[in-house]
Motif scaffolding. Sequence first.
Motif, PDB file in Angstrom:
ATOM      1  N   VAL A  18      28.396  67.117  71.304  1.00  0.00           N
ATOM      2  CA  VAL A  18      29.534  66.222  71.083  1.00  0.00           C
ATOM      3  C   VAL A  18      30.189  65.894  72.418  1.00  0.00           C
ATOM      4  N   SER A  19      31.000  64.862  72.420  1.00  0.00           N
ATOM      5  CA  SER A  19      31.622  64.373  73.653  1.00  0.00           C
ATOM      6  C   SER A  19      32.969  65.036  73.890  1.00  0.00           C
ATOM      7  N   VAL A  20      33.219  65.414  75.136  1.00  0.00           N
ATOM      8  CA  VAL A  20      34.528  65.906  75.554  1.00  0.00           C
ATOM      9  C   VAL A  20      34.930  65.180  76.836  1.00  0.00           C
ATOM     10  N   THR A  21      36.190  65.240  77.150  1.00  0.00           N
ATOM     11  CA  THR A  21      36.676  64.619  78.379  1.00  0.00           C
ATOM     12  C   THR A  21      36.295  65.482  79.588  1.00  0.00           C
ATOM     13  N   PRO A  22      36.178  64.893  80.790  1.00  0.00           N
ATOM     14  CA  PRO A  22      35.815  65.693  81.970  1.00  0.00           C
ATOM     15  C   PRO A  22      36.761  66.862  82.208  1.00  0.00           C
ATOM     16  N   LYS A  23      38.027  66.679  81.910  1.00  0.00           N
ATOM     17  CA  LYS A  23      39.012  67.767  81.957  1.00  0.00           C
ATOM     18  C   LYS A  23      39.713  67.837  80.597  1.00  0.00           C
ATOM     19  N   VAL A  24      39.921  69.051  80.112  1.00  0.00           N
ATOM     20  CA  VAL A  24      40.711  69.266  78.911  1.00  0.00           C
ATOM     21  C   VAL A  24      41.972  70.018  79.319  1.00  0.00           C
ATOM     22  N   THR A  25      42.954  70.016  78.434  1.00  0.00           N
ATOM     23  CA  THR A  25      44.207  70.720  78.706  1.00  0.00           C
ATOM     24  C   THR A  25      44.336  71.912  77.767  1.00  0.00           C
ATOM     25  N   VAL A  26      44.714  73.040  78.328  1.00  0.00           N
ATOM     26  CA  VAL A  26      44.960  74.245  77.537  1.00  0.00           C
ATOM     27  C   VAL A  26      46.347  74.770  77.844  1.00  0.00           C
ATOM     28  N   PHE A  27      46.937  75.454  76.878  1.00  0.00           N
ATOM     29  CA  PHE A  27      48.208  76.129  77.135  1.00  0.00           C
ATOM     30  C   PHE A  27      48.387  77.286  76.175  1.00  0.00           C
ATOM     31  N   LYS A  28      49.236  78.219  76.586  1.00  0.00           N
ATOM     32  CA  LYS A  28      49.705  79.313  75.741  1.00  0.00           C
ATOM     33  C   LYS A  28      51.212  79.396  75.863  1.00  0.00           C
ATOM     34  N   VAL A  29      51.887  79.290  74.733  1.00  0.00           N
ATOM     35  CA  VAL A  29      53.335  79.470  74.682  1.00  0.00           C
ATOM     36  C   VAL A  29      53.615  80.677  73.810  1.00  0.00           C
ATOM     37  N   LYS A  30      54.338  81.648  74.354  1.00  0.00           N
ATOM     38  CA  LYS A  30      54.577  82.911  73.657  1.00  0.00           C
ATOM     39  C   LYS A  30      56.050  83.051  73.296  1.00  0.00           C
ATOM     40  N   LYS A  31      56.293  83.439  72.044  1.00  0.00           N
ATOM     41  CA  LYS A  31      57.655  83.647  71.562  1.00  0.00           C
ATOM     42  C   LYS A  31      57.711  84.924  70.728  1.00  0.00           C
ATOM     43  N   THR A  32      58.753  85.720  70.921  1.00  0.00           N
ATOM     44  CA  THR A  32      58.950  86.931  70.121  1.00  0.00           C
ATOM     45  C   THR A  32      59.838  86.615  68.919  1.00  0.00           C
ATOM     46  N   LEU A  33      59.968  87.593  68.038  1.00  0.00           N
ATOM     47  CA  LEU A  33      60.867  87.432  66.901  1.00  0.00           C
ATOM     48  C   LEU A  33      62.280  87.099  67.361  1.00  0.00           C
ATOM     49  N   GLU A  34      62.698  87.753  68.428  1.00  0.00           N
ATOM     50  CA  GLU A  34      64.054  87.544  68.942  1.00  0.00           C
ATOM     51  C   GLU A  34      64.232  86.166  69.562  1.00  0.00           C
ATOM     52  N   HIS A  93      29.899  67.025  77.711  1.00  0.00           N
ATOM     53  CA  HIS A  93      29.283  67.388  76.435  1.00  0.00           C
ATOM     54  C   HIS A  93      29.678  68.820  76.079  1.00  0.00           C
ATOM     55  N   ALA A  94      29.660  69.106  74.762  1.00  0.00           N
ATOM     56  CA  ALA A  94      30.049  70.421  74.271  1.00  0.00           C
ATOM     57  C   ALA A  94      29.361  70.654  72.935  1.00  0.00           C
ATOM     58  N   PHE A  95      29.652  71.796  72.345  1.00  0.00           N
ATOM     59  CA  PHE A  95      29.169  72.096  70.991  1.00  0.00           C
ATOM     60  C   PHE A  95      30.258  72.862  70.258  1.00  0.00           C
ATOM     61  N   PRO A  96      30.571  72.469  69.022  1.00  0.00           N
ATOM     62  CA  PRO A  96      31.626  73.144  68.254  1.00  0.00           C
ATOM     63  C   PRO A  96      31.147  74.493  67.725  1.00  0.00           C
ATOM     64  N   ALA A  97      31.665  75.561  68.272  1.00  0.00           N
ATOM     65  CA  ALA A  97      31.312  76.911  67.828  1.00  0.00           C
ATOM     66  C   ALA A  97      32.453  77.849  68.179  1.00  0.00           C
ATOM     67  N   GLY A  98      32.198  79.167  68.081  1.00  0.00           N
ATOM     68  CA  GLY A  98      33.257  80.152  68.139  1.00  0.00           C
ATOM     69  C   GLY A  98      33.797  80.460  69.518  1.00  0.00           C
ATOM     70  N   VAL A  99      34.833  81.290  69.544  1.00  0.00           N
ATOM     71  CA  VAL A  99      35.526  81.662  70.771  1.00  0.00           C
ATOM     72  C   VAL A  99      34.802  82.782  71.512  1.00  0.00           C
ATOM     73  N   CYS A 100      34.263  83.758  70.779  1.00  0.00           N
ATOM     74  CA  CYS A 100      33.636  84.908  71.429  1.00  0.00           C
ATOM     75  C   CYS A 100      32.270  84.528  71.995  1.00  0.00           C
ATOM     76  N   PRO A 101      32.054  84.622  73.316  1.00  0.00           N
ATOM     77  CA  PRO A 101      30.801  84.141  73.904  1.00  0.00           C
ATOM     78  C   PRO A 101      29.589  85.000  73.600  1.00  0.00           C
ATOM     79  N   THR A 102      29.781  86.238  73.112  1.00  0.00           N
ATOM     80  CA  THR A 102      28.626  87.094  72.841  1.00  0.00           C
ATOM     81  C   THR A 102      28.110  86.976  71.409  1.00  0.00           C
ATOM     82  N   LEU A 103      28.675  86.065  70.635  1.00  0.00           N
ATOM     83  CA  LEU A 103      28.158  85.810  69.288  1.00  0.00           C
ATOM     84  C   LEU A 103      26.723  85.304  69.367  1.00  0.00           C
ATOM     85  N   GLY A 104      25.863  85.803  68.484  1.00  0.00           N
ATOM     86  CA  GLY A 104      24.490  85.323  68.425  1.00  0.00           C
ATOM     87  C   GLY A 104      24.403  84.017  67.646  1.00  0.00           C
TER      88      GLY A 104
END
Length: 489
Positions: free
Chosen positions: A184-200, A104-115
């Motif tokens: 809301v429902s989420v899967t027991p595991k979710v997948t995250v990634f970060k791919v970084k690219k520069t202008l060059e 289970h989850a709740f749709p809200a923001g990224v910053c955890p200190t938001l009131g």
Amino acid sequence: MHTHNGRFSYSEAPKPLAIVTALNESHVQATILCAKKNGIQIRIRSGGHDSEGLSYISDVPFVILDMFPLNSIDVDIENESAWVQAGATIGQVYYQIAKKSNVHAFPAGVCPTLGAGGHISGGGYGNLMRKYGISVDNVIDAKIVDVNGNILDRKSMGDDLFWAIRGGGGASFGVILSWKIKLVSVTPKVTVFKVKKTLEEGAIDLVYKWQLVATKLPEDIFLRVVHEVVNVTQKGNTKKTVQVTFIALFLGKTETLLPLVNKQFPELGLKQSDCNEIPWVNSTLYWYNAPIGTPIEALLDVPKEPLSSSFKTMSDYVKKPIPKDAIKSILDLLNQYDGHLKMEWNPYGGKMYEISSSETPFPHRAGNLFLIEYLTNWGEVGVEAKNHYLNISRSFFEFMTPFVSKTPREAFLNYRDIGVGGNTPSNVTSIDIAKSYGTKYFNRNFERLVLVKSKVDHENFFRYEQKTSSYRHNGHAWEKAHKGDEGVK
């Protein structure tokens, strides 16, 4: 404490006559009645993240009503809901849900200190929005103290007020005590990634292609793009460049994600080694740039002192893809600001295209490709430094004008920006003053918000320096004159 923008922590900042720390609901009621009787304005603070400081500063005599001690969270997994008091942080909400369930989850923001009080009442925007909408789309009840000190729930406040506080800014209509949220429902595991690219490394082509595919990916995928200036070292030489980070949340496993992304966005070059499978609650820390493996107890951390750094936020909505040559010009200009300004582009599609623009006051639904947040940060103190960085923020914002929404140039209430328009807090009577910026936040929903305001707070007790409904009018006459207008009910 509970002041997250150093821009408003300087010694000359306006000070309240008093700070009332609400330990129970009766303290909220008493504060409203006392302030009203004595002609004193109140500023309502939960997390202290108001990016213009309007929840804790004012140029008129005022008191601060601090809601952060009212932070209980009662999670009911059986009924897939929770009661969350206004002073609880979003991180605390995520933590308490995870203690009861990993699906289970709740749709809200990224910053955890938001009131929770202010974040949800402004809309509540996060990386589950393509699957489940924003926070206010998942609110099923609320408790609010009105101008007369009455505690109201959804039934007793009525449909109009319940509609208004879900995205119209709860502090315009009363003091939010708590929200009943739908899990809301989420899967027991979710997948995250970060791919970084520069202008060059071809970032411009990737950003252009992202615009074409991000809204069309399956709704289980949320793929944000962050643009920022970094220092890179090549052959012993260090230089500035723009780095673009593609950060994703996928409700599922890597083996399912890879073919989905590589089919529609092969240019990204996503590999299995880029991906991490973790519980949803851990992904909230990952999105907050915490290292993989950070204990979830970090979600409970709240800064004990005001932050010394200052920031300015602004926002835009984009309805048509920005051409490649324009992207190059945008990123070239960004590169001139020495890392003090960055952009986050947040994709639409999925559930956000299915919900009517009038379902809640938050109107930014179908027709948008993505939301831009501009964030300008600086560590220097003093008026000269502040003006310098505010000018940077404004000039970049003006440069973006040809590429974003028009008539109105839309803005997101949670990214509060006094630059879209403002008024003094006392006796503003012209609808045109408020409408000039109220339509940017709420489009046609502004008119219905005004009508609700006139009914529940006709003497305009709840007001501050930027409020879309901060004036009085003859509600019955206005309603009659606008009877046929869309959005007025």
